[in-house]
Design an enzyme around this catalytic site. Structure first.
Site, PDB file in Angstrom:
ATOM      1  N   SER A 138      19.954  11.578  -1.375  1.00  0.00           N
ATOM      2  CA  SER A 138      20.191  11.489   0.068  1.00  0.00           C
ATOM      3  C   SER A 138      20.495  12.881   0.593  1.00  0.00           C
ATOM      4  O   SER A 138      20.988  13.741  -0.146  1.00  0.00           O
ATOM      5  CB  SER A 138      21.386  10.564   0.352  1.00  0.00           C
ATOM      6  OG  SER A 138      21.769  10.632   1.710  1.00  0.00           O
ATOM      7  N   TYR A 151      30.587   8.756  -0.131  1.00  0.00           N
ATOM      8  CA  TYR A 151      29.141   8.751  -0.346  1.00  0.00           C
ATOM      9  C   TYR A 151      28.630  10.168  -0.573  1.00  0.00           C
ATOM     10  O   TYR A 151      27.785  10.401  -1.445  1.00  0.00           O
ATOM     11  CB  TYR A 151      28.450   8.103   0.849  1.00  0.00           C
ATOM     12  CG  TYR A 151      26.986   7.841   0.660  1.00  0.00           C
ATOM     13  CD1 TYR A 151      26.516   7.098  -0.418  1.00  0.00           C
ATOM     14  CD2 TYR A 151      26.046   8.322   1.576  1.00  0.00           C
ATOM     15  CE1 TYR A 151      25.168   6.847  -0.588  1.00  0.00           C
ATOM     16  CE2 TYR A 151      24.689   8.069   1.414  1.00  0.00           C
ATOM     17  CZ  TYR A 151      24.254   7.337   0.336  1.00  0.00           C
ATOM     18  OH  TYR A 151      22.913   7.086   0.168  1.00  0.00           O
TER      19      TYR A 151
END
Length: 261
Positions: A138, A151
């Site tokens: 990501s 995250y």
């Protein structure tokens, strides 16, 4: 020649499912792996992919998957998509349970499945000239943002794992590819992160012209594994045009400077 076979994790939804479908269209044999057997059965019916239900945070499930793969055919490619986010808490207010879960699904599962499948990937490389590993991380691995600490940390750790693996495999014909998407309209991912709040999930994409969708990421993955064997896409960072950077997102129609309002 037999078709090459790819193992695609996270294949019950989102980018994983789109990748499994795209690889089937491109002529690959596919093994879709995810926890939800009912969703996998639907994928099997609709695409002809083989499927295997497994929780990739459990060593016993990964070992069972590796054994089944060794008995049923080669592993020419591992496409590891499974992962996820939980919560938007600050670092100070973060939930230990959420952070533990994010590290388990994004980092530890990655290490375990690489460890389990590398012998089969090496065998496929010897017999077929090369093998592939692809990891979907990501842009959260690259740039921190408020409320993303857990995250950010988990995806950055996964990205470092991938980079270390590429160095460790130097000299072997095994490609190591990292795909780092920005905003992708995958509703289930966002719903899970926001605790099932559908209104909050809708607001994430509100007014954004053409965010990426799962099929866009799948297209890049198919290109990566179908490229000539000597070509490695070390890192592909991909975002919608509306997202110039992690923190800079245009909401509303995209216009050139000469356009009239």
């Amino acid at each position: 020649m037999a078709n090459r076979r790819a193992v695609v994790t996270g294949a019950s939804s989102g980018i994983g499912e789109a990748t499994a479908r795209a690889l089937r269209v491109a002529g690959w044999d596919v093994v879709g792996v995810a926890r939800r057997a009912d969703r996998l059965q639907q994928l099997e019916r609709e695409t002809g992919a083989a499927v295997f239900a497994a929780d990739l945070t459990r060593r016993a499930d990964i070992d069972a998957l590796a054994l089944w793969l060794s008995e049923t055919g080669p592993v020419d490619a591992l496409v590891h998509v499974a992962g996820g986010a939980r919560g938007t808490d600050t670092v100070e207010g973060g939930s230990q349970d959420d952070w533990t879960w994010m590290f388990e699904v994004n980092v530890l599962s990655t290490q375990m499945i690489v460890q389990a499948l590398l012998p089969q990937l090496r065998r496929a490389a010897r017999e077929g000239g090369h093998a592939d590993t692809v990891f979907v991380t990501s842009t959260a691995a690259q740039v921190a943002y408020p409320g993303g600490g857990g995250y950010n940390a988990a995806k950055a750790a996964e990205s470092m794992l991938v980079k270390a693996l590429r160095l460790e495999l130097n000299g072997e014909p095994i490609r190591v590819v990292e795909i780092a998407p920005g905003m992708v309209n995958t509703p289930e991912f966002t719903l899970n992160r926001l605790g099932g709040d559908s209104a909050a999930a809708d607001r994430v994409y509100e007014g954004v012209e053409a965010p990426l969708v799962a099929a866009d990421v799948a297209d890049v993955i198919v290109y990566a594994v179908d490229a000539p064997g000597h070509v490695n896409l070390d890192l592909v960072t991909m975002r919608p045009v509306a997202q110039s950077a992690q923190h800079l997102l245009a909401r509303g129609p995209l216009r050139t400077r000469g356009d009239q309002a």
